[in-house]
Design a protein around this motif. Structure first.
Motif, PDB file in Angstrom:
ATOM      1  N   HIS A   2       0.850  -1.183   0.000  1.00  0.00           N
ATOM      2  CA  HIS A   2       0.000   0.000   0.000  1.00  0.00           C
ATOM      3  C   HIS A   2       0.888   1.235   0.000  1.00  0.00           C
ATOM      4  O   HIS A   2       2.076   1.165   0.317  1.00  0.00           O
ATOM      5  CB  HIS A   2      -0.934   0.009   1.217  1.00  0.00           C
ATOM      6  CG  HIS A   2      -0.200   0.078   2.522  1.00  0.00           C
ATOM      7  ND1 HIS A   2       0.443  -1.006   3.066  1.00  0.00           N
ATOM      8  CD2 HIS A   2       0.032   1.108   3.370  1.00  0.00           C
ATOM      9  CE1 HIS A   2       1.021  -0.652   4.195  1.00  0.00           C
ATOM     10  NE2 HIS A   2       0.789   0.634   4.408  1.00  0.00           N
ATOM     11  N   GLN A   6      -1.048   6.497   2.615  1.00  0.00           N
ATOM     12  CA  GLN A   6      -2.447   6.097   2.780  1.00  0.00           C
ATOM     13  C   GLN A   6      -2.636   5.078   3.903  1.00  0.00           C
ATOM     14  O   GLN A   6      -3.744   4.575   4.115  1.00  0.00           O
ATOM     15  CB  GLN A   6      -2.983   5.520   1.463  1.00  0.00           C
ATOM     16  CG  GLN A   6      -3.055   6.544   0.361  1.00  0.00           C
ATOM     17  CD  GLN A   6      -3.523   5.936  -0.957  1.00  0.00           C
ATOM     18  OE1 GLN A   6      -3.552   4.732  -1.138  1.00  0.00           O
ATOM     19  NE2 GLN A   6      -3.905   6.809  -1.884  1.00  0.00           N
ATOM     20  N   PRO A   8      -2.950   5.172   7.212  1.00  0.00           N
ATOM     21  CA  PRO A   8      -4.056   5.327   8.175  1.00  0.00           C
ATOM     22  C   PRO A   8      -5.410   4.914   7.597  1.00  0.00           C
ATOM     23  O   PRO A   8      -6.207   4.262   8.280  1.00  0.00           O
ATOM     24  CB  PRO A   8      -4.026   6.821   8.512  1.00  0.00           C
ATOM     25  CG  PRO A   8      -2.606   7.225   8.265  1.00  0.00           C
ATOM     26  CD  PRO A   8      -2.180   6.412   7.061  1.00  0.00           C
ATOM     27  N   LEU A   9      -5.669   5.235   6.339  1.00  0.00           N
ATOM     28  CA  LEU A   9      -6.929   4.846   5.707  1.00  0.00           C
ATOM     29  C   LEU A   9      -7.019   3.336   5.525  1.00  0.00           C
ATOM     30  O   LEU A   9      -8.089   2.738   5.698  1.00  0.00           O
ATOM     31  CB  LEU A   9      -7.083   5.544   4.357  1.00  0.00           C
ATOM     32  CG  LEU A   9      -7.174   7.067   4.397  1.00  0.00           C
ATOM     33  CD1 LEU A   9      -7.119   7.638   2.981  1.00  0.00           C
ATOM     34  CD2 LEU A   9      -8.425   7.506   5.116  1.00  0.00           C
ATOM     35  N   VAL A  12      -7.786   1.716   8.941  1.00  0.00           N
ATOM     36  CA  VAL A  12      -9.189   1.935   9.323  1.00  0.00           C
ATOM     37  C   VAL A  12     -10.112   1.032   8.501  1.00  0.00           C
ATOM     38  O   VAL A  12     -11.038   0.411   9.039  1.00  0.00           O
ATOM     39  CB  VAL A  12      -9.574   3.423   9.170  1.00  0.00           C
ATOM     40  CG1 VAL A  12     -11.085   3.608   9.243  1.00  0.00           C
ATOM     41  CG2 VAL A  12      -8.881   4.258  10.229  1.00  0.00           C
ATOM     42  N   ALA A  13      -9.873   0.937   7.202  1.00  0.00           N
ATOM     43  CA  ALA A  13     -10.718   0.099   6.345  1.00  0.00           C
ATOM     44  C   ALA A  13     -10.635  -1.370   6.756  1.00  0.00           C
ATOM     45  O   ALA A  13     -11.663  -2.052   6.836  1.00  0.00           O
ATOM     46  CB  ALA A  13     -10.317   0.268   4.881  1.00  0.00           C
TER      47      ALA A  13
END
Length: 119
Positions: A2, A6, A8-9, A12-13
């Motif tokens: 990844h 990005q 943190p996103l 969370v996802a």
């Protein structure tokens, strides 16, 4: 893998889908696991303007390099997904004693793509 910016996103996802972090080897990689047993091994990448990327390694002076040409697409059922080429996956599976899941992955690459692997 990844994009590092990005992360943190991504976390969370995956948490929203029930995954919890089970191994933290940042900045090189980390693993999240679902209660049903699925694991996702995440490798943070920093992309260059030419489309190549680098991943931190245990040796800070020698990052793992991803040439731009290794970024391809694959399919999961009817969905096109970004991934890295089979050849790049084989390349990254060198230089260490493989675990059972590594042997399984390489066997699947040989079966699906007819490419040579070192184990």
């Amino acid at each position: 893998m990844h994009r590092l910016d990005q992360e943190p996103l991504v976390v969370v996802a995956l948490a929203g889908a029930g995954f919890v972090e089970t191994l933290d080897l940042r900045p090189v990689r980390f693993v999240v696991t679902h209660p049903a047993g699925q694991e996702v091994d995440l490798h943070p990448l920093v992309f260059a303007p030419d489309g190549s990327a680098a991943q931190a390694s245990p040796d800070p002076g020698r990052p793992f390099v991803y040439p731009a040409r290794c970024f391809v697409t694959g399919r999961i059922d009817d969905t096109t997904v970004p991934c890295i080429s089979a050849e790049q996956q084989v390349h990254f599976h060198q230089g260490y004693e493989p675990a059972d899941h590594d042997r399984h992955d390489m066997a699947r690459l040989r079966q699906k793509f007819g490419i040579a692997t070192h184990f």
